[in-house]
Design a protein around this motif. Sequence first.
Motif, PDB file in Angstrom:
ATOM      1  N   GLN A 211       0.806  -1.223   0.000  1.00 48.65           N
ATOM      2  CA  GLN A 211       0.000   0.000   0.000  1.00 48.65           C
ATOM      3  C   GLN A 211       0.837   1.270   0.000  1.00 48.65           C
ATOM      4  OE1 GLN A 211      -3.106   0.018   2.905  1.00 48.65           O
ATOM      5  NE2 GLN A 211      -3.836   2.030   2.328  1.00 48.65           N
ATOM      6  N   GLY A 212       1.943   1.305   0.726  1.00 47.67           N
ATOM      7  CA  GLY A 212       2.727   2.522   0.848  1.00 47.67           C
ATOM      8  C   GLY A 212       3.635   2.841  -0.330  1.00 47.67           C
ATOM      9  N   LYS A 213       3.707   1.972  -1.307  1.00 46.92           N
ATOM     10  CA  LYS A 213       4.576   2.187  -2.462  1.00 46.92           C
ATOM     11  C   LYS A 213       3.868   3.019  -3.531  1.00 46.92           C
ATOM     12  CE  LYS A 213       7.113  -1.128  -4.013  1.00 46.92           C
ATOM     13  NZ  LYS A 213       8.525  -0.887  -3.896  1.00 46.92           N
ATOM     14  N   ASP A 214       4.658   3.602  -4.448  1.00 49.06           N
ATOM     15  CA  ASP A 214       4.056   4.208  -5.642  1.00 49.06           C
ATOM     16  C   ASP A 214       3.212   3.132  -6.311  1.00 49.06           C
ATOM     17  OD1 ASP A 214       5.471   6.519  -5.165  1.00 49.06           O
ATOM     18  OD2 ASP A 214       7.026   6.103  -6.639  1.00 49.06           O
TER      19      ASP A 214
ATOM     20  N   GLY B  16       0.621   1.840  -5.209  1.00 46.53           N
ATOM     21  CA  GLY B  16       0.232   0.889  -4.181  1.00 46.53           C
ATOM     22  C   GLY B  16      -1.074   0.182  -4.495  1.00 46.53           C
ATOM     23  N   LEU B  17      -1.112  -1.080  -4.137  1.00 45.45           N
ATOM     24  CA  LEU B  17      -2.268  -1.975  -4.287  1.00 45.45           C
ATOM     25  C   LEU B  17      -2.617  -2.282  -5.747  1.00 45.45           C
ATOM     26  CD1 LEU B  17      -4.545  -0.693  -1.385  1.00 45.45           C
ATOM     27  CD2 LEU B  17      -2.797  -2.499  -1.344  1.00 45.45           C
ATOM     28  N   THR B  18      -1.695  -2.014  -6.658  1.00 41.37           N
ATOM     29  CA  THR B  18      -1.879  -2.442  -8.045  1.00 41.37           C
ATOM     30  C   THR B  18      -0.967  -3.639  -8.301  1.00 41.37           C
ATOM     31  OG1 THR B  18      -0.227  -0.863  -8.856  1.00 41.37           O
ATOM     32  CG2 THR B  18      -2.550  -0.146  -8.876  1.00 41.37           C
ATOM     33  N   TRP B  19      -1.236  -4.345  -9.378  1.00 40.98           N
ATOM     34  CA  TRP B  19      -0.540  -5.592  -9.695  1.00 40.98           C
ATOM     35  C   TRP B  19       0.636  -5.334 -10.622  1.00 40.98           C
ATOM     36  CZ3 TRP B  19      -1.817  -9.957  -7.148  1.00 40.98           C
ATOM     37  CH2 TRP B  19      -3.027  -9.941  -6.443  1.00 40.98           C
ATOM     38  N   GLU B  20       1.578  -6.254 -10.614  1.00 39.92           N
ATOM     39  CA  GLU B  20       2.749  -6.183 -11.488  1.00 39.92           C
ATOM     40  C   GLU B  20       3.430  -7.541 -11.521  1.00 39.92           C
ATOM     41  OE1 GLU B  20       5.745  -3.522  -9.967  1.00 39.92           O
ATOM     42  OE2 GLU B  20       5.871  -4.554  -8.064  1.00 39.92           O
ATOM     43  N   PHE B  21       4.446  -7.640 -12.358  1.00 39.87           N
ATOM     44  CA  PHE B  21       5.405  -8.728 -12.280  1.00 39.87           C
ATOM     45  C   PHE B  21       6.544  -8.203 -11.403  1.00 39.87           C
ATOM     46  CE2 PHE B  21       3.280  -9.543 -16.353  1.00 39.87           C
ATOM     47  CZ  PHE B  21       2.931 -10.876 -16.190  1.00 39.87           C
ATOM     48  N   PRO B  22       7.150  -9.050 -10.555  1.00 39.19           N
ATOM     49  CA  PRO B  22       8.224  -8.566  -9.684  1.00 39.19           C
ATOM     50  C   PRO B  22       9.290  -7.809 -10.487  1.00 39.19           C
ATOM     51  CG  PRO B  22       7.624 -10.811  -9.109  1.00 39.19           C
ATOM     52  CD  PRO B  22       6.888 -10.483 -10.380  1.00 39.19           C
ATOM     53  N   ALA B  23       9.702  -6.651  -9.948  1.00 37.70           N
ATOM     54  CA  ALA B  23      10.625  -5.783 -10.688  1.00 37.70           C
ATOM     55  C   ALA B  23      11.369  -4.869  -9.730  1.00 37.70           C
ATOM     56  CB  ALA B  23       9.841  -4.934 -11.699  1.00 37.70           C
ATOM     57  N   GLY B  24      12.467  -4.324 -10.229  1.00 39.20           N
ATOM     58  CA  GLY B  24      13.195  -3.329  -9.456  1.00 39.20           C
ATOM     59  C   GLY B  24      14.417  -2.839 -10.193  1.00 39.20           C
ATOM     60  N   SER B  25      15.028  -1.820  -9.646  1.00 38.85           N
ATOM     61  CA  SER B  25      16.194  -1.184 -10.254  1.00 38.85           C
ATOM     62  C   SER B  25      17.468  -1.955  -9.966  1.00 38.85           C
ATOM     63  CB  SER B  25      16.352   0.235  -9.725  1.00 38.85           C
ATOM     64  OG  SER B  25      15.263   1.027 -10.120  1.00 38.85           O
ATOM     65  N   ALA B  26      18.351  -1.979 -10.959  1.00 41.08           N
ATOM     66  CA  ALA B  26      19.684  -2.536 -10.774  1.00 41.08           C
ATOM     67  C   ALA B  26      20.480  -1.605  -9.875  1.00 41.08           C
ATOM     68  CB  ALA B  26      20.378  -2.706 -12.120  1.00 41.08           C
ATOM     69  N   LEU B  27      21.161  -2.166  -8.919  1.00 41.48           N
ATOM     70  CA  LEU B  27      22.027  -1.391  -8.041  1.00 41.48           C
ATOM     71  C   LEU B  27      23.390  -1.215  -8.704  1.00 41.48           C
ATOM     72  CD1 LEU B  27      21.125  -3.149  -4.664  1.00 41.48           C
ATOM     73  CD2 LEU B  27      20.129  -1.062  -5.658  1.00 41.48           C
TER      74      LEU B  27
ATOM     75  N   ASP C 138       7.093  -5.255   2.868  1.00 37.88           N
ATOM     76  CA  ASP C 138       7.394  -3.864   2.519  1.00 37.88           C
ATOM     77  C   ASP C 138       7.243  -3.622   1.024  1.00 37.88           C
ATOM     78  OD1 ASP C 138       7.985  -3.193   5.151  1.00 37.88           O
ATOM     79  OD2 ASP C 138      10.111  -3.695   4.908  1.00 37.88           O
ATOM     80  N   GLU C 139       7.278  -4.687   0.240  1.00 37.50           N
ATOM     81  CA  GLU C 139       7.212  -4.584  -1.216  1.00 37.50           C
ATOM     82  C   GLU C 139       5.897  -5.117  -1.788  1.00 37.50           C
ATOM     83  OE1 GLU C 139       9.620  -3.359  -3.295  1.00 37.50           O
ATOM     84  OE2 GLU C 139      10.967  -2.859  -1.655  1.00 37.50           O
ATOM     85  N   VAL C 140       5.430  -6.224  -1.223  1.00 37.59           N
ATOM     86  CA  VAL C 140       4.324  -6.987  -1.811  1.00 37.59           C
ATOM     87  C   VAL C 140       3.296  -7.324  -0.735  1.00 37.59           C
ATOM     88  CG1 VAL C 140       3.738  -9.158  -2.984  1.00 37.59           C
ATOM     89  CG2 VAL C 140       5.905  -8.013  -3.513  1.00 37.59           C
TER      90      VAL C 140
END
Length: 173
Positions: free
Chosen positions: A54-57, A59-70, A127-129
């Motif tokens: 909920q607290g993420k940009d 929030g509460l929408t669906w996606e495939f797991p994703a994130g930025s490369a460090l 915290d993510e999902v």
Amino acid sequence: MDDELWDLTDAAGAPIGRTHRRGDPAFPEGLFHIVASVCVVRGDGLVLLTRRAQGKDWGLTWEFPAGSALTGETSEQAAVRELHEETGVQVRAADLRLVGRLTERTALFDFYVAHVAGDPVLALDPDEVCESFWAPLAEAMRRGTAGEMAGPWTRRLAHFGDRLAELVTAPRG
């Protein structure tokens, strides 16, 4: 994750020797960072969708797991790490099949498919999902069209749909 650092790249994805701290204002014009995502396909052909906390940009929408490369990570390494951190699903970089790359405003978005055996046990990072769902790919596509996926996914699914379907249904090997 305010201390998260990303390598900046040119339009071809080549690092330029500079970094950007997540959340810092004024992302440099004409430069990008790598974002990677994985469509996990389990043994029965269903794909893993996750619902953003909920607290993420978006929030509460669906996606495939994703994130930025460090900083220092390849796209494949980021995809493997993000998938494991968000869902507990472990794959190897060698398991990833590239669907394609899409240039977004500040990101080069790399999308992968990974087939896994059986029905993997999930360990969601709260915290993510906040929720997960195994669905036919057609349901993910429907959710994209219906606005139930996080905003960027509408364009991503429209762009990758045919190639994604090919790789989801292709035999592993």
